[in-house]
Design an enzyme around this catalytic site. Structure first.
Site, PDB file in Angstrom:
ATOM      1  N   LYS A 168       5.971 -28.816  29.397  1.00 33.53           N
ATOM      2  CA  LYS A 168       7.382 -28.663  29.011  1.00 33.53           C
ATOM      3  C   LYS A 168       8.065 -30.033  28.992  1.00 33.53           C
ATOM      4  O   LYS A 168       8.840 -30.344  28.090  1.00 33.53           O
ATOM      5  CB  LYS A 168       8.107 -27.703  29.961  1.00 33.53           C
ATOM      6  CG  LYS A 168       7.599 -26.271  29.868  1.00 33.53           C
ATOM      7  CD  LYS A 168       7.803 -25.682  28.480  1.00 33.53           C
ATOM      8  CE  LYS A 168       7.159 -24.328  28.286  1.00 33.53           C
ATOM      9  NZ  LYS A 168       7.079 -23.910  26.881  1.00 33.53           N
ATOM     10  N   SER A 178      12.023 -25.192  30.143  1.00 33.30           N
ATOM     11  CA  SER A 178      12.120 -24.429  31.376  1.00 33.30           C
ATOM     12  C   SER A 178      12.827 -25.239  32.455  1.00 33.30           C
ATOM     13  O   SER A 178      12.749 -26.473  32.475  1.00 33.30           O
ATOM     14  CB  SER A 178      10.701 -24.097  31.848  1.00 33.30           C
ATOM     15  OG  SER A 178      10.710 -23.642  33.173  1.00 33.30           O
ATOM     16  N   TYR A 222       1.239 -26.833  33.400  1.00 31.26           N
ATOM     17  CA  TYR A 222       2.195 -26.039  32.616  1.00 31.26           C
ATOM     18  C   TYR A 222       3.553 -26.739  32.576  1.00 31.26           C
ATOM     19  O   TYR A 222       4.135 -26.962  31.517  1.00 31.26           O
ATOM     20  CB  TYR A 222       2.346 -24.624  33.195  1.00 31.26           C
ATOM     21  CG  TYR A 222       3.623 -23.956  32.759  1.00 31.26           C
ATOM     22  CD1 TYR A 222       3.741 -23.432  31.480  1.00 31.26           C
ATOM     23  CD2 TYR A 222       4.741 -23.908  33.606  1.00 31.26           C
ATOM     24  CE1 TYR A 222       4.935 -22.860  31.063  1.00 31.26           C
ATOM     25  CE2 TYR A 222       5.933 -23.354  33.195  1.00 31.26           C
ATOM     26  CZ  TYR A 222       6.026 -22.829  31.927  1.00 31.26           C
ATOM     27  OH  TYR A 222       7.212 -22.284  31.511  1.00 31.26           O
TER      28      TYR A 222
HETATM   29  C1  UD1 Z   1       7.632 -19.207  37.595  1.00 34.18           C
HETATM   30  C2  UD1 Z   1       7.015 -20.555  37.538  1.00 34.18           C
HETATM   31  C3  UD1 Z   1       7.831 -21.430  36.610  1.00 34.18           C
HETATM   32  C4  UD1 Z   1       7.822 -20.799  35.243  1.00 34.18           C
HETATM   33  C5  UD1 Z   1       8.313 -19.372  35.311  1.00 34.18           C
HETATM   34  C6  UD1 Z   1       8.028 -18.699  34.001  1.00 34.18           C
HETATM   35  C7  UD1 Z   1       5.877 -20.915  39.686  1.00 34.18           C
HETATM   36  C8  UD1 Z   1       5.890 -21.647  40.964  1.00 34.18           C
HETATM   37  N1  UD1 Z   1       6.924 -21.127  38.875  1.00 34.18           N
HETATM   38  O1  UD1 Z   1       8.983 -19.331  38.079  1.00 34.18           O
HETATM   39  O2  UD1 Z   1       7.282 -22.714  36.536  1.00 34.18           O
HETATM   40  O3  UD1 Z   1       8.651 -21.523  34.365  1.00 34.18           O
HETATM   41  O4  UD1 Z   1       7.629 -18.629  36.318  1.00 34.18           O
HETATM   42  O5  UD1 Z   1       8.373 -17.373  34.036  1.00 34.18           O
HETATM   43  O6  UD1 Z   1       4.977 -20.156  39.409  1.00 34.18           O
HETATM   44  N2  UD1 Z   1       8.033 -13.768  44.193  1.00 34.18           N
HETATM   45  C9  UD1 Z   1       7.631 -12.956  45.251  1.00 34.18           C
HETATM   46  N3  UD1 Z   1       6.592 -12.119  45.033  1.00 34.18           N
HETATM   47  C10 UD1 Z   1       5.925 -12.015  43.852  1.00 34.18           C
HETATM   48  C11 UD1 Z   1       6.344 -12.846  42.778  1.00 34.18           C
HETATM   49  C12 UD1 Z   1       7.390 -13.708  42.995  1.00 34.18           C
HETATM   50  O7  UD1 Z   1       8.204 -13.018  46.331  1.00 34.18           O
HETATM   51  O8  UD1 Z   1       4.969 -11.241  43.749  1.00 34.18           O
HETATM   52  C13 UD1 Z   1       9.172 -14.685  44.395  1.00 34.18           C
HETATM   53  C14 UD1 Z   1       8.805 -16.146  44.224  1.00 34.18           C
HETATM   54  O9  UD1 Z   1       8.413 -16.712  45.416  1.00 34.18           O
HETATM   55  C15 UD1 Z   1      10.134 -16.717  43.709  1.00 34.18           C
HETATM   56  C16 UD1 Z   1      10.782 -15.564  42.948  1.00 34.18           C
HETATM   57  O10 UD1 Z   1      10.128 -14.395  43.393  1.00 34.18           O
HETATM   58  O11 UD1 Z   1      10.955 -17.037  44.780  1.00 34.18           O
HETATM   59  C17 UD1 Z   1      10.606 -15.687  41.447  1.00 34.18           C
HETATM   60  O12 UD1 Z   1       9.242 -15.889  41.154  1.00 34.18           O
HETATM   61  P1  UD1 Z   1       8.666 -15.865  39.675  1.00 34.18           P
HETATM   62  O13 UD1 Z   1       9.153 -14.653  38.972  1.00 34.18           O
HETATM   63  O14 UD1 Z   1       7.200 -16.094  39.743  1.00 34.18           O
HETATM   64  O15 UD1 Z   1       9.404 -17.100  38.973  1.00 34.18           O
HETATM   65  P2  UD1 Z   1       9.429 -18.643  39.403  1.00 34.18           P
HETATM   66  O16 UD1 Z   1       8.490 -18.939  40.479  1.00 34.18           O
HETATM   67  O17 UD1 Z   1      10.848 -18.995  39.645  1.00 34.18           O
END
Ligand code: UD1
Length: 340
Positions: free
Chosen positions: A155, A126, A151
């Site tokens: 990795k 990842s 987690y």
């Molecule tokens: C997350 C994990 C990452 C993991 C990946 C697996 C965290 C901090 N990181 O990545 O380690 O490898 O998932 O799939 O959890 N967002 C919102 N609202 C929401 C959900 C997300 O605003 O309800 C935003 C988050 O702040 C981020 C973006 O959407 O900026 C993507 O979020 P997400 O899909 O959870 O992925 P990552 O955080 O990049």
């Protein structure tokens, strides 16, 4: 026909990879413990490819069963290893569960590969290994940062275990694929992402909000130092990602690798903000999304997107599908799942 083991082959990325492997003529054996997947995914795969993969329900933590599995399937030529736990928050609460599920199982698998004449191994890694990278886009040479969660640590440690093992097992070749943010689903909508409970990731939360299961999407922070203030990620269509696994596997099977352990970034190379993802969803679905800006989520990096040159040049792979394609397929999948 080469027989390939896919662990976690009924999961989100695993199932899409099984489809692409079968499309390329590989014979697939899936191991899955069904802890975070459904047996119906097997039918979804079969309906797309016309061929049912071999399936063995097996928990990789059960070492003696893993040994028996490899005795039964002694003609396996390659392994694509997806089976792992992946919820960041849960890993903070239950670190030992994560080290057992993600590390012990990897060790058991690698021990079995010792006995194979030639073993090609693809590992699900990842972009989380880079943390908040100092330079964007992120190349494979960017330093691996202190992991933010157990987690993420699994990795990093996983890659190290594989790299160390490749140094001493001459029959073993491995590639770690560092995924950015996998989203979307197969165009048939016969397989897709099936989060259990409340989705933690952005795209399933968006589609579940649009279909009415969730009331509102919370956008985590709009005061980041980015053009619109929301975080930036590299959203890669899961079908593009799945195809990259097949290409990486063939590279090893055909001895085209440059060293016995290689790493590749898998992303589109383009960053999109949370608001841009919402806009894309609204554009392809024709629906207005109910969302509100809330505070930042702990542990979020500001911006992460891939430099994909190494994958482009060495693997000859490039993401072909767009963010709109991914959002369109994710929406089609959500609508189909809720109908059934
Ligand atoms: C997350 C994990 C990452 C993991 C990946 C697996 C965290 C901090 N990181 O990545 O380690 O490898 O998932 O799939 O959890 N967002 C919102 N609202 C929401 C959900 C997300 O605003 O309800 C935003 C988050 O702040 C981020 C973006 O959407 O900026 C993507 O979020 P997400 O899909 O959870 O992925 P990552 O955080 O990049």
């Amino acid at each position: 026909m080469n027989k390939i083991l896919v662990t976690g082959g009924l999961g989100f990325i695993g199932s899409h990879t099984v489809v692409e492997l079968q499309n390329e003529g590989f014979e697939v054996v899936i191991i899955d413990d069904l802890s975070n997947s459904s047996i119906q995914v097997l039918d979804g795969i079969t309906s797309i490819t016309g061929k049912k993969p071999i399936f063995e329900k097996l928990d990789l933590k059960e070492k003696s069963k893993v040994e028996a599995f490899f005795k039964k399937y002694s003609d396996i030529k390659g392994v694509i290893h997806f089976a792992a736990s992946k919820a960041v928050g849960e890993s903070v609460q239950e670190p030992l569960l994560y080290y057992e599920n993600n590390i012990s199982t990897l060790v058991y698998l690698l021990k079995e590969l010792k006995n194979m004449q030639e073993a090609s191994f693809i590992f699900s890694s990842s972009c989380t290994v880079y943390g908040q990278a100092d330079e964007l886009p992120i190349t494979e040479n960017a330093p691996v940062k202190m992991a933010e969660s157990p987690y993420g640590n699994t990795k990093q440690i996983g890659e190290e275990i594989i790299s160390d093992t490749c140094k001493v097992l001459p029959n073993l070749k491995a590639i770690a694929l560092r995924y950015f943010n996998p989203v979307g689903s197969h165009e048939s909508a016969n397989i897709g992402e099936l989060p259990i409970g409340v989705p933690q990731n952005l795209v399933p939360f968006i589609t579940q909000t649009a279909i009415g299961i969730r009331e509102q999407l919370s956008v985590f922070g709009d005061d980041y130092p980015t053009p619109d203030g929301t975080c930036i990620r590299d959203y890669i269509h899961v079908v593009d990602l799945a195809k990259a696994h097949v290409i990486a596997l063939k590279r090893l099977l055909e001895n085209k690798n440059k060293s016995n352990f290689e790493t590749f970034n898998l992303g589109t190379g383009t960053g999109s903000s949370v608001l841009e993802v919402i806009k894309s969803f609204e554009h392809v679905s024709g629906k207005k999304l109910n969302y509100k800006i809330v505070g930042r989520r702990e542990g979020d990096v500001i911006s992460a997107y891939a430099d994909t040159s190494k994958a482009n040049i060495d693997l000859g792979w490039k993401a072909a599908l767009s963010l709109d394609d991914a959002m369109r397929s994710a929406w089609k999948w959500e609508q189909k799942v809720r109908k059934n």
